[in-house]
Design an enzyme around this catalytic site. Structure first.
Site, PDB file in Angstrom:
ATOM      1  N   ASP A  85       6.206  -2.978  31.538  1.00 48.56           N
ATOM      2  CA  ASP A  85       5.501  -3.820  31.527  1.00 48.56           C
ATOM      3  C   ASP A  85       5.268  -5.591  31.190  1.00 48.56           C
ATOM      4  OD1 ASP A  85       3.823  -1.510  31.326  1.00 48.56           O
ATOM      5  OD2 ASP A  85       4.228  -1.260  28.906  1.00 48.56           O
TER       6      ASP A  85
ATOM      7  N   ASP B  55      12.002  -3.281  32.938  1.00 49.75           N
ATOM      8  CA  ASP B  55      11.318  -3.100  31.539  1.00 49.75           C
ATOM      9  C   ASP B  55      10.023  -2.499  32.936  1.00 49.75           C
ATOM     10  OD1 ASP B  55      10.215  -2.497  29.274  1.00 49.75           O
ATOM     11  OD2 ASP B  55       9.012  -4.934  29.820  1.00 49.75           O
TER      12      ASP B  55
END
Length: 191
Positions: A15, A13
Protein backbone atom coordinates in the site's frame (compact mmCIF):
# COMPACT_ATOMS: atom_id res chain seq x y z
CA UNK A 1 21.07 -19.52 -2.98
CA UNK A 2 22.04 -22.87 -4.48
CA UNK A 3 19.04 -24.40 -6.20
CA UNK A 4 16.72 -21.44 -5.78
CA UNK A 5 17.41 -19.71 -9.07
CA UNK A 6 16.78 -16.37 -7.36
CA UNK A 7 19.37 -13.64 -7.83
CA UNK A 8 18.86 -10.01 -6.92
CA UNK A 9 15.68 -9.61 -4.88
CA UNK A 10 13.53 -6.50 -4.66
CA UNK A 11 11.16 -6.31 -1.71
CA UNK A 12 8.18 -4.03 -2.23
CA UNK A 13 5.81 -2.68 0.35
CA UNK A 14 2.25 -2.91 -1.01
CA UNK A 15 0.00 0.00 0.00
CA UNK A 16 1.43 3.33 -1.13
CA UNK A 17 4.00 1.66 -3.41
CA UNK A 18 2.07 -0.68 -5.73
CA UNK A 19 -1.45 0.55 -5.02
CA UNK A 20 -3.09 3.63 -3.53
CA UNK A 21 -3.08 3.56 0.25
CA UNK A 22 -6.08 4.45 2.37
CA UNK A 23 -6.34 5.57 6.00
CA UNK A 24 -9.37 3.27 6.17
CA UNK A 25 -7.41 0.17 5.03
CA UNK A 26 -7.70 -1.78 1.79
CA UNK A 27 -10.00 -4.67 2.69
CA UNK A 28 -11.40 -5.77 -0.70
CA UNK A 29 -10.11 -6.12 -4.25
CA UNK A 30 -12.49 -3.42 -5.53
CA UNK A 31 -10.60 -0.93 -3.29
CA UNK A 32 -7.25 -1.94 -4.80
CA UNK A 33 -6.17 0.74 -7.29
CA UNK A 34 -2.77 0.41 -8.94
CA UNK A 35 -0.62 3.53 -8.75
CA UNK A 36 0.38 4.91 -12.17
CA UNK A 37 3.39 3.05 -13.54
CA UNK A 38 3.58 0.45 -10.77
CA UNK A 39 2.58 -2.56 -12.91
CA UNK A 40 5.06 -1.57 -15.59
CA UNK A 41 7.80 -1.05 -12.98
CA UNK A 42 7.30 -4.58 -11.64
CA UNK A 43 7.47 -5.91 -15.20
CA UNK A 44 10.75 -4.06 -15.74
CA UNK A 45 12.21 -5.66 -12.61
CA UNK A 46 11.09 -9.08 -13.87
CA UNK A 47 12.63 -8.41 -17.29
CA UNK A 48 15.92 -7.56 -15.53
CA UNK A 49 15.86 -11.02 -13.86
CA UNK A 50 15.11 -9.62 -10.42
CA UNK A 51 12.86 -11.52 -8.04
CA UNK A 52 10.04 -9.31 -6.75
CA UNK A 53 8.54 -10.08 -3.34
CA UNK A 54 5.86 -8.11 -1.51
CA UNK A 55 6.45 -7.43 2.20
CA UNK A 56 3.36 -5.88 3.82
CA UNK A 57 1.77 -5.14 7.19
CA UNK A 58 -1.93 -5.97 7.04
CA UNK A 59 -3.31 -5.25 10.50
CA UNK A 60 -6.86 -5.10 9.11
CA UNK A 61 -6.82 -8.89 9.62
CA UNK A 62 -5.90 -8.59 13.30
CA UNK A 63 -8.46 -5.83 13.71
CA UNK A 64 -11.22 -8.12 12.38
CA UNK A 65 -11.83 -5.95 9.30
CA UNK A 66 -11.08 -8.84 6.92
CA UNK A 67 -10.00 -12.46 7.12
CA UNK A 68 -6.88 -14.14 5.74
CA UNK A 69 -8.87 -15.84 2.96
CA UNK A 70 -9.92 -12.42 1.62
CA UNK A 71 -6.40 -11.03 1.98
CA UNK A 72 -4.80 -14.00 0.25
CA UNK A 73 -7.41 -13.76 -2.52
CA UNK A 74 -6.43 -10.11 -3.03
CA UNK A 75 -2.78 -11.12 -3.24
CA UNK A 76 -3.59 -13.83 -5.80
CA UNK A 77 -5.39 -11.24 -7.92
CA UNK A 78 -2.44 -8.87 -7.55
CA UNK A 79 -0.09 -11.60 -8.77
CA UNK A 80 -2.44 -12.45 -11.65
CA UNK A 81 -2.63 -8.79 -12.72
CA UNK A 82 1.17 -8.57 -12.73
CA UNK A 83 1.44 -11.89 -14.63
CA UNK A 84 -1.03 -10.63 -17.25
CA UNK A 85 1.30 -7.67 -17.93
CA UNK A 86 4.36 -9.93 -18.29
CA UNK A 87 5.79 -9.48 -14.79
CA UNK A 88 6.04 -11.74 -11.79
CA UNK A 89 5.68 -11.43 -8.03
CA UNK A 90 7.58 -14.39 -6.62
CA UNK A 91 5.88 -14.31 -3.21
CA UNK A 92 3.86 -12.19 -0.83
CA UNK A 93 4.71 -12.11 2.87
CA UNK A 94 2.32 -10.34 5.23
CA UNK A 95 1.95 -9.59 8.91
CA UNK A 96 -1.70 -9.90 10.02
CA UNK A 97 -1.05 -8.58 13.53
CA UNK A 98 -1.99 -5.34 15.21
CA UNK A 99 0.77 -2.95 16.32
CA UNK A 100 0.49 -3.98 20.00
CA UNK A 101 0.61 -7.75 19.37
CA UNK A 102 4.40 -7.89 19.92
CA UNK A 103 4.97 -10.17 16.94
CA UNK A 104 8.31 -10.49 15.18
CA UNK A 105 6.91 -9.98 11.68
CA UNK A 106 5.39 -6.49 11.77
CA UNK A 107 7.59 -3.93 10.07
CA UNK A 108 9.85 -2.23 11.12
CA UNK A 109 10.90 -5.58 12.59
CA UNK A 110 12.75 -7.64 9.97
CA UNK A 111 10.73 -10.85 10.40
CA UNK A 112 9.01 -10.88 6.99
CA UNK A 113 12.25 -10.34 5.07
CA UNK A 114 13.98 -12.97 7.21
CA UNK A 115 11.14 -15.42 6.41
CA UNK A 116 11.76 -14.79 2.72
CA UNK A 117 15.49 -15.24 3.20
CA UNK A 118 15.00 -18.62 4.91
CA UNK A 119 12.46 -19.86 2.38
CA UNK A 120 14.42 -18.86 -0.72
CA UNK A 121 18.03 -18.81 0.52
CA UNK A 122 18.43 -15.15 -0.37
CA UNK A 123 21.55 -13.03 -0.18
CA UNK A 124 20.14 -9.95 1.53
CA UNK A 125 23.32 -7.95 0.89
CA UNK A 126 22.26 -7.80 -2.77
CA UNK A 127 18.56 -7.15 -1.99
CA UNK A 128 16.67 -3.86 -2.19
CA UNK A 129 13.72 -2.76 -0.04
CA UNK A 130 11.36 -0.20 -1.58
CA UNK A 131 8.72 1.37 0.64
CA UNK A 132 6.81 4.55 1.40
CA UNK A 133 7.18 4.65 5.18
CA UNK A 134 9.92 4.95 7.78
CA UNK A 135 9.08 1.43 9.00
CA UNK A 136 9.76 0.04 5.50
CA UNK A 137 13.19 1.66 5.34
CA UNK A 138 14.01 0.63 8.91
CA UNK A 139 12.94 -2.95 8.12
CA UNK A 140 15.21 -3.03 5.09
CA UNK A 141 18.15 -1.69 7.07
CA UNK A 142 17.56 -3.98 10.08
CA UNK A 143 17.30 -7.07 7.88
CA UNK A 144 20.55 -6.29 6.08
CA UNK A 145 19.24 -5.31 2.66
CA UNK A 146 22.00 -3.80 0.55
CA UNK A 147 19.82 -0.90 -0.60
CA UNK A 148 16.70 0.91 0.56
CA UNK A 149 14.59 3.28 -1.51
CA UNK A 150 11.89 5.55 -0.10
CA UNK A 151 9.07 6.40 -2.49
CA UNK A 152 6.83 9.41 -1.93
CA UNK A 153 3.63 7.93 -3.36
CA UNK A 154 2.09 7.03 0.01
CA UNK A 155 -0.14 8.98 2.37
CA UNK A 156 2.63 10.76 4.33
CA UNK A 157 6.14 12.08 3.84
CA UNK A 158 8.38 9.70 5.82
CA UNK A 159 11.52 11.84 5.59
CA UNK A 160 11.01 13.78 8.87
CA UNK A 161 10.56 10.53 10.82
CA UNK A 162 13.59 8.96 9.15
CA UNK A 163 15.65 12.07 9.91
CA UNK A 164 14.55 11.91 13.56
CA UNK A 165 15.65 8.27 13.71
CA UNK A 166 18.95 8.98 11.97
CA UNK A 167 18.06 6.63 9.11
CA UNK A 168 18.92 7.39 5.50
CA UNK A 169 17.54 5.49 2.53
CA UNK A 170 19.95 5.10 -0.38
CA UNK A 171 17.50 6.98 -2.60
CA UNK A 172 14.29 8.99 -2.35
CA UNK A 173 12.11 8.63 -5.45
CA UNK A 174 8.74 10.01 -6.48
CA UNK A 175 7.18 6.59 -7.01
CA UNK A 176 7.93 2.95 -7.85
CA UNK A 177 8.63 3.72 -11.51
CA UNK A 178 11.26 6.31 -10.55
CA UNK A 179 12.73 3.96 -7.94
CA UNK A 180 13.09 1.23 -10.57
CA UNK A 181 14.70 3.71 -13.00
CA UNK A 182 17.34 4.48 -10.38
CA UNK A 183 17.82 0.86 -9.32
CA UNK A 184 18.25 -0.47 -12.85
CA UNK A 185 20.86 2.21 -13.59
CA UNK A 186 23.05 1.06 -10.66
CA UNK A 187 26.01 -1.23 -11.33
CA UNK A 188 25.48 -4.75 -10.07
CA UNK A 189 21.68 -4.46 -9.85
CA UNK A 190 20.92 -6.99 -12.57
CA UNK A 191 22.08 -10.55 -12.16
Amino acid sequence: MVGTGIGHTVFLDRDGVINRDSPDYITAWDQFVFLPGSLEAICRLTAADMAVMVITNQSAVGRGMMDTVTLEGMHQRLQQAVDAQGGRIEAVFYCPHQPNDRCTCRKPKPGLILQAQRRYGLDLATATMIGDSARDIECGIRSGCGRTILVQSGLHDARPQLDAQGLRPDRVAADLAAAVDWLLARPGSAT
